[in-house]
Design an enzyme around this catalytic site. Structure first.
Site, mmCIF file in Angstrom:
data_model
loop_
_atom_site.group_PDB
_atom_site.id
_atom_site.type_symbol
_atom_site.label_atom_id
_atom_site.label_comp_id
_atom_site.label_asym_id
_atom_site.label_seq_id
_atom_site.Cartn_x
_atom_site.Cartn_y
_atom_site.Cartn_z
ATOM 1 N N PHE A 1 -22.033 52.067 19.475
ATOM 2 C CA PHE A 1 -22.450 51.245 20.611
ATOM 3 C C PHE A 1 -22.742 49.821 20.125
ATOM 4 O O PHE A 1 -23.420 49.646 19.116
ATOM 5 C CB PHE A 1 -23.699 51.883 21.223
ATOM 6 C CG PHE A 1 -24.094 51.304 22.547
ATOM 7 C CD1 PHE A 1 -23.446 51.681 23.707
ATOM 8 C CD2 PHE A 1 -25.135 50.385 22.633
ATOM 9 C CE1 PHE A 1 -23.817 51.149 24.936
ATOM 10 C CE2 PHE A 1 -25.521 49.855 23.857
ATOM 11 C CZ PHE A 1 -24.858 50.239 25.011
ATOM 12 N N ASP B 1 -28.344 57.907 15.693
ATOM 13 C CA ASP B 1 -28.696 57.500 17.040
ATOM 14 C C ASP B 1 -28.320 58.651 17.969
ATOM 15 O O ASP B 1 -27.143 59.026 18.071
ATOM 16 C CB ASP B 1 -27.940 56.217 17.408
ATOM 17 C CG ASP B 1 -28.416 55.639 18.735
ATOM 18 O OD1 ASP B 1 -28.804 56.435 19.618
ATOM 19 O OD2 ASP B 1 -28.373 54.407 18.899
ATOM 20 N N TYR C 1 -33.847 57.709 29.023
ATOM 21 C CA TYR C 1 -33.377 57.516 30.408
ATOM 22 C C TYR C 1 -32.009 58.126 30.658
ATOM 23 O O TYR C 1 -31.554 58.148 31.789
ATOM 24 C CB TYR C 1 -33.373 56.024 30.790
ATOM 25 C CG TYR C 1 -32.664 55.113 29.810
ATOM 26 C CD1 TYR C 1 -31.281 55.012 29.802
ATOM 27 C CD2 TYR C 1 -33.382 54.358 28.885
ATOM 28 C CE1 TYR C 1 -30.635 54.192 28.890
ATOM 29 C CE2 TYR C 1 -32.750 53.530 27.981
ATOM 30 C CZ TYR C 1 -31.376 53.451 27.985
ATOM 31 O OH TYR C 1 -30.752 52.644 27.075
ATOM 32 N N LYS C 2 -31.327 58.610 29.592
ATOM 33 C CA LYS C 2 -30.008 59.222 29.786
ATOM 34 C C LYS C 2 -30.210 60.698 30.126
ATOM 35 O O LYS C 2 -30.715 61.026 31.191
ATOM 36 C CB LYS C 2 -29.131 58.961 28.562
ATOM 37 C CG LYS C 2 -28.734 57.479 28.465
ATOM 38 C CD LYS C 2 -28.040 57.082 27.180
ATOM 39 C CE LYS C 2 -27.718 55.584 27.205
ATOM 40 N NZ LYS C 2 -27.428 55.039 25.877
ATOM 41 N N ARG D 1 -15.488 57.494 32.828
ATOM 42 C CA ARG D 1 -16.410 58.343 32.087
ATOM 43 C C ARG D 1 -17.171 59.244 33.046
ATOM 44 O O ARG D 1 -17.700 58.787 34.057
ATOM 45 C CB ARG D 1 -17.373 57.413 31.350
ATOM 46 C CG ARG D 1 -18.143 58.020 30.234
ATOM 47 C CD ARG D 1 -18.821 56.938 29.428
ATOM 48 N NE ARG D 1 -19.881 56.260 30.184
ATOM 49 C CZ ARG D 1 -20.988 55.760 29.640
ATOM 50 N NH1 ARG D 1 -21.176 55.850 28.338
ATOM 51 N NH2 ARG D 1 -21.891 55.161 30.366
HETATM 52 C C1 LIG Z 1 -27.625 53.545 25.688
HETATM 53 C C2 LIG Z 1 -27.553 53.104 24.260
HETATM 54 C C3 LIG Z 1 -28.299 52.012 23.786
HETATM 55 C C4 LIG Z 1 -29.134 51.180 24.732
HETATM 56 O O1 LIG Z 1 -30.167 50.531 24.077
HETATM 57 P P1 LIG Z 1 -31.395 49.956 24.924
HETATM 58 O O2 LIG Z 1 -32.118 49.079 23.975
HETATM 59 O O3 LIG Z 1 -32.198 51.120 25.402
HETATM 60 O O4 LIG Z 1 -30.834 49.192 26.077
HETATM 61 C C5 LIG Z 1 -28.233 51.702 22.429
HETATM 62 N N1 LIG Z 1 -27.468 52.427 21.570
HETATM 63 C C6 LIG Z 1 -26.720 53.475 22.001
HETATM 64 C C7 LIG Z 1 -25.904 54.251 21.042
HETATM 65 C C8 LIG Z 1 -26.732 53.827 23.352
HETATM 66 O O5 LIG Z 1 -25.970 54.838 23.789
#
Ligand SMILES: *Cc1c(COP(=O)(O)O)cnc(C)c1O
Length: 394
Positions: free
Chosen positions: A110, A181, A206-207, A353
């Protein structure tokens, strides 16, 4: 038995295939948040920090996360957003390997995680570099120069899942720190973080955990390392005695040293509502149902809509909890689908997705979703200006 639609407030008629991005509202959360606002904030005012245990929640509620990801008790704390937790874990990893200079990650990671690495490298200015390789080449790329292997367990676009145990073992054999992560795994797949012995695990709530927009992130640190790390983000709530207001930083001796500042109390109430559901659910049941529903989804799409190309691994064992397809008009298709109450999302450049979340989805939802998608493709309903205009969030 799954699904447990009764545990969620879902809008009538909506088929929600986006729980991988923002989980829906768990029943009971509305009341918990309302009570925190009216009785807590409104009634107790500042007394809530003690009387309602607001100040302790980043640690007490983290117990529920530890159970969900198989982390050791006392190894996890909540707070901030995931990007901040990535920064904390990454800077700690580099400080544990001062003589090594490479952060290893994969090209599917990400962007925020990769940006955090770039920013940290620039700030440290000590000759570190970010080495990016294809996901299936990670294991072979772990050598004696690698300080930390930083990976997202389940790829946010394709849903491809790394072998967490095997890569962790490989990293540790090469003397590298392992940072996972779990953004797309926590609440989706069974995890045994303590058994894997990885140094750090981070994720968001939140996911798949369903704690609502802006809910706090978490960081898990292997217990033997806690006292060896001087947090780069040395905030007052990570201090051994925050209310002594000492001018010099002295880190707490527990996981609390990974706290930074004031916790988001209203959001913690929402997380409490979400965790109440996880107390009733076995993650192994979720995984089994997810694989079954995902296979059904793939089979239905491929037999009815051949122009969509599967991007996710075909083997369930190599997939997380989402199924992705590609199509050049992916964005417009997802918009047209949302207009008929089937909600998925789009990731550039061409990925449709779909989160397959068995807590509130069943076979009929999957079949109905593919049915509506098939109509949209057959009638070219997506081929309309209103569906092609990009919004801020895709
Ligand atoms: C959703 C996601 C994020 C989002 O980070 P926030 O700081 O909570 O906005 C970061 N890394 C990964 C791998 C994600 O899937």
């Amino acid at each position: 038995m799954l699904p447990r639609k009764d545990l969620f407030e879902l809008p009538e008629g909506v088929i929600y295939l986006d729980g991988n991005s923002l989980g829906p509202l768990p029943r009971g959360t509305r009341e918990l948040v309302g009570k925190t606002v009216s009785e807590g904030w409104g009634g107790h005012l500042i007394r809530g920090w003690n009387d309602d245990n607001w100040m302790a929640q980043p640690v007490t509620l983290a117990r529920g996360i530890e159970r969900l990801i198989g982390a050791a008790p006392g190894s996890t704390v909540l707070g901030d957003t995931l990007s901040i937790k990535v920064h904390q874990a990454l800077s700690a990893s580099l400080s544990l390997r001062p003589d090594r200079r490479v952060i290893l990650s994969d090209t599917g990671n990400f962007p925020s995680d990769l940006y955090m690495a770039e920013g940290l490298i620039a700030q440290l200015d000590r000759g570190h570099s970010l080495r990016l390789v294809a996901p299936d080449e990670v294991s072979n790329a772990i050598d004696q120069d690698v300080a930390v292997v930083m990976l997202t367990h389940v790829d946010y676009r394709s849903g491809r899942m790394h072998d967490l145990e095997a890569i962790t073992r490989r990293a540790q054999k090469a003397g590298a720190v392992m940072l996972w992560d779990l953004a797309h795994s926590a609440g989706a797949v069974p995890l045994e973080i303590a058994n894997s012995e990885c140094e750090f695990a981070v994720g968001c709530t939140y996911k798949y955990i369903n704690a609502g927009p802006g809910a706090p992130a978490f960081i898990s640190v292997r217990p033997d390392l806690l006292e060896r790390i001087d947090p780069a983000l040395a905030g007052w709530l990570g201090h051994a005695d925050p209310f002594a207001f000492e001018p010099e930083y002295r880190p707490a001796s527990s996981i609390e040293r990974f706290r930074v500042g004031t916790p988001a109390v209203l959001q913690m109430a929402a997380l409490q509502g979400a965790l109440a559901i996880w107390n009733k659910i076995d993650i192994n049941d979720v995984r089994a149902a997810c694989l079954r529903l995902s296979d059904l989804f793939i089979q239905q799409v491929e037999s009815h809509i051949p122009e969509l190309e599967l991007v996710s691994p075909r083997a369930g064992s190599e997939r997380g909890s989402q199924v992705s397809f590609s199509h050049p008009e992916g964005y417009a298709i997802i918009q047209a689908l949302a207009a008929v109450d089937v909600i998925g999302d789009f990731r550039a450049p061409d990925i449709l997705r779909f989160g397959i979340t068995p807590l509130y989805l069943d076979d009929r939802d999957i079949i109905a979703a593919v049915d509506r998608l098939e109509s949209i493709m057959r009638e070219r309903a997506w081929d309309h200006e209103t569906y092609k205009r990009r919004q801020r969030v895709t």
